[in-house]
Design an enzyme around this catalytic site. Structure first.
Site, short mmCIF file in Angstrom:
data_model
loop_
_atom_site.label_atom_id
_atom_site.label_comp_id
_atom_site.label_asym_id
_atom_site.label_seq_id
_atom_site.Cartn_x
_atom_site.Cartn_y
_atom_site.Cartn_z
N CYS A 2 0.84 -1.18 0.00
CA CYS A 2 0.00 0.00 0.00
C CYS A 2 0.88 1.23 0.00
O CYS A 2 2.08 1.16 0.21
CB CYS A 2 -0.90 0.00 1.23
N ARG A 27 2.62 0.95 -6.89
CA ARG A 27 2.76 -0.07 -5.86
C ARG A 27 1.62 -1.07 -5.88
O ARG A 27 1.69 -2.12 -5.24
CB ARG A 27 2.84 0.60 -4.48
N TRP A 74 -4.07 -1.94 -0.82
CA TRP A 74 -4.15 -3.27 -1.42
C TRP A 74 -4.64 -4.19 -0.33
O TRP A 74 -4.00 -4.37 0.70
CB TRP A 74 -2.79 -3.70 -1.94
N ASN A 98 0.07 0.65 6.34
CA ASN A 98 0.57 -0.41 5.47
C ASN A 98 0.96 -1.58 6.35
O ASN A 98 1.54 -1.39 7.42
CB ASN A 98 1.81 0.04 4.69
N GLY A 99 0.73 -2.79 5.88
CA GLY A 99 1.16 -3.96 6.63
C GLY A 99 0.00 -4.73 7.22
O GLY A 99 -1.15 -4.59 6.81
N GLU A 479 10.27 -17.36 -16.42
CA GLU A 479 10.04 -15.91 -16.39
C GLU A 479 9.06 -15.49 -17.48
O GLU A 479 8.20 -14.63 -17.26
CB GLU A 479 11.37 -15.17 -16.54
N LYS A 483 5.54 -13.61 -16.70
CA LYS A 483 5.16 -12.33 -17.28
C LYS A 483 3.80 -12.41 -17.96
O LYS A 483 2.96 -11.53 -17.82
CB LYS A 483 6.21 -11.88 -18.31
N GLU A 486 1.06 -12.65 -15.35
CA GLU A 486 0.90 -11.43 -14.56
C GLU A 486 0.03 -10.39 -15.25
O GLU A 486 -0.82 -9.77 -14.62
CB GLU A 486 2.27 -10.81 -14.27
N HIS A 502 7.70 -35.64 -19.57
CA HIS A 502 7.37 -36.23 -18.28
C HIS A 502 6.09 -35.63 -17.70
O HIS A 502 5.92 -35.59 -16.48
CB HIS A 502 8.54 -36.03 -17.30
N LYS A 602 3.47 -3.80 -6.55
CA LYS A 602 4.88 -3.65 -6.91
C LYS A 602 5.80 -4.02 -5.76
O LYS A 602 6.76 -4.74 -5.92
CB LYS A 602 5.14 -2.21 -7.36
#
Length: 607
Positions: A2, A27, A74, A98-99, A479, A483, A486, A502, A602
């Site tokens: 946040c 963020r 968030w 925040n937290g 990666e 991406k 996301e 496999h 973020k």
């Protein structure tokens, strides 16, 4: 995660708060709000969704005041709606947080018993009522906050204002970053320097456990015991001009195109052009005597660590273990004597990574960090910091931070190899030269943007996508899948190409694009064999390779993108670009929020 901004000012505060919140959008958030002090009372405006909703709310119902706080939230506890949006308030106190308050349920039960009425589902509201309870008992604002802080468990950053006290704001941090800004007759609180860049360049970073009392003339910082502290005020180089999109449609697109410059800038901090070699800074311990290097990160940062494992083991012959931060300390890994732990984080505030760092320290490990914010908590708690010079990365999906992390890690592998005597001078020269070519090779790849944009039309129609790679391109397959997930919300998985038979081969049909990162070299023959298996089952192959590799693959690929031929050592840095571009263009076609994808943030400052 946040975002927080607070201002004790000399002019109308609402436009400044909204501007600060805009700088915190990167963020990640799902609601936003502000509170100001007006005529001895508190006024709030909050809104679910994007910041524009809050701006519209303020236009419909204006508020005034010269002291105020703002927040982008968030959701962790409580649904992402207006009721749960910050700031939270009583008739005496308003605050943003925040937290996570880990013991909020016990505190809430206690306050319920005292008749406090809760309006939200959040953990944050217990802090409001706890402070209010102590104010009702006759404590001063400073005493009420100090007493409250002693009772809170968890990770948090707080900015608090009080009805009738336009000259007072209190902040606190434990496990979540908070900065104090100094102005001319004004004082500020912010989640980071970027949130305050439109107000001041004079910043003090609170340390773990600090709490601060602000008035118009300055700041008084104390620890939890109440002892006065002296924290250095520094001039930050972060500028508001650094966060504009320029001519680009999205921040992510802009940051992809910045990579030739930022990779070059990062490389120049380690490359000695006269000696044509990599020169690491002086370490406070001997690189030649590292028994084991433990690399830890989250998400994309952990994949950078996986690439580094290949480099360090193959070139430096250094024993390496890679772990994801959220699991590392909970499995209570035994760490060896003369061990070094390396932590990778764009923000330098990622809470899982920070907790893992502290565990490693307790186990007697020396600490190296690779971070993009040199003033961050992870940097400050490290024995050695290897900075990435990516500049502010606003897009939630990491691009330039990732390639600069890889650049730093490649330099470290060369440096450790030289210290251990496992890299010959000739090989060191080859690797150093290969690295110096990367910025120009990245520019060449950016010229394939239009080709990749056209290919993305096929990917955008898919429900499932597979990425394949071998050797140090295997982490790049993961990666690439990350991406795509996301920002386009398409399900994707990355695999070592040899593992496809496999299990994942069961998914292959004509509706499943298979994206291969496969430069020519020792592994090319085996990769082509794996791709033949895909082709035989109707899979739609998209091949990223150099000219030799594309020719070797023949006609099995539906689409091929020719990339420059480079030393296999640096291929992962180069192959990051096409998978970023493919994900970006696919997301644009899907119409998703590229820079702020749903449910993501973020800077992840809660476990």
């Amino acid at each position: 995660m946040c975002g927080i901004i607070g201002i004790i000012g000399t002019k109308p505060v609402v436009p400044l708060l909204l501007d600060g919140l805009k700088r915190l959008e990167y963020r990640g958030y799902d609601s936003a709000g502000i509170a100001t002090l007006v005529d001895g009372g508190l006024e709030r405006r909050r809104a679910q969704g994007k910041l524009v909703n809050l701006q519209n709310r303020v236009e419909e119902e204006p508020i005034s005041g010269m002291t105020g706080i703002g927040h982008t939230r968030w959701a962790t506890h409580g649904r992402p709606n207006e009721t749960n949006a910050h700031p939270h308030a009583s008739d005496k106190v308003s605050l943003v947080h925040n937290g996570i308050i880990e013991n909020f349920q016990e505190l809430r039960a206690e306050l319920d018993a005292k008749g406090q009425v809760f309006q939200t589902e959040t953990d944050t509201e217990v802090v409001v009522h706890l402070i209010t309870n102590y104010l009702n008992d006759g404590l001063s604002p400073e005493e009420a906050v100090h007493t409250t802080l002693k009772r809170l468990e968890g990770a948090f950053a707080l900015a608090i204002v009080f009805a009738g006290r336009e000259d007072l704001m209190i902040g606190a941090r434990r496990g979540s970053p908070l900065a104090v800004g100094y102005g001319d007759g004004e004082m500020y609180l912010g989640s980071d320097a970027l949130s305050l860049s439109h107000l001041t360049d004079q910043i003090c970073y609170l340390e773990e456990g600090d709490w601060v009392v602000l008035d118009n003339n300055g700041a008084t910082i104390r620890d939890l015991a109440g002892n006065l502290l002296n924290r250095e005020v520094v001039q930050t180089a972060v500028s508001g001009a650094m966060i504009g999109k320029g001519q680009y449609r999205h921040f992510m697109q802009k940051e992809i195109y910045e990579q030739p410059a930022v990779v070059g800038d990062t490389l120049h901090t380690f490359f000695n052009p006269l000696a044509r070699s990599i020169q690491l800074p002086d370490f406070p311990f001997d690189l030649a005597n590292i028994s084991r290097l433990t690399i830890v990160g989250c998400g994309t940062a952990s994949l950078a660590g996986m690439v580094a494992k290949y480099w360090l083991e193959q070139e430096a012959r250094q024993l390496v273990e890679v772990d994801i931060a959220s699991e590392f300390r909970y499995r209570e890994a035994p760490l060896p004597d003369n061990g070094v732990s390396l932590f990778i984080s764009q923000s330098g505030e990622t809470i899982d990574t920070l907790a893992a760092l502290r565990y490693a320290k307790e186990q007697g490990q020396k600490i190296i960090s690779v971070v993009n914010v040199p003033e961050s908590t992870i940097a400050r708690e490290s024995d050695m910091v290897l900075p990435t010079l990516a500049g502010p990365e606003i897009g939630v999906a990491s691009t330039k931070a990732f390639t600069t992390q890889l650049t730093v890690l490649a330099c470290l592998a060369i440096g450790i190899g030289r210290a251990k005597g496992t890299i010959t001078p000739e090989r060191e020269a080859e690797l150093s030269s290969a690295l110096t070519e990367i910025p120009s090779r990245i520019t060449e790849i950016l010229n394939t943007d239009e080709i990749i944009r056209k290919i993305s039309a096929d990917v955008s129609e898919a429900r499932d996508v597979l990425y394949l790679g071998r050797g140090n391109l295997y982490p790049m397959a993961m990666e690439g899948a990350l991406k795509l997930k996301e920002i386009s919300y398409i399900h994707a998985e990355g695999y070592a190409a040899g593992e496809m038979k496999h299990g994942p081969i069961a998914l292959i049909d004509e509706n499943v694009p298979v994206i291969a990162c496969a430069p020519s070299g020792p592994m090319m023959e085996k990769t082509i064999s794996n791709l033949q298996e895909v082709h035989a089952r109707g899979g739609q192959i998209i091949l990223f390779s150099d000219e030799e590799g594309v020719a070797r693959a023949g006609d099995i690929a539906k689409h091929s993108v020719v990339l420059p031929k480079v030393d296999p050592f640096v291929a992962p840095i180069l192959y990051a670009l096409p998978i970023q571009l493919l994900a970006y263009h696919t997301a644009v076609l899907k119409g998703t929020d590229v820079d702020q994808p749903r449910n993501l943030a973020k800077s992840v400052t809660v476990e």
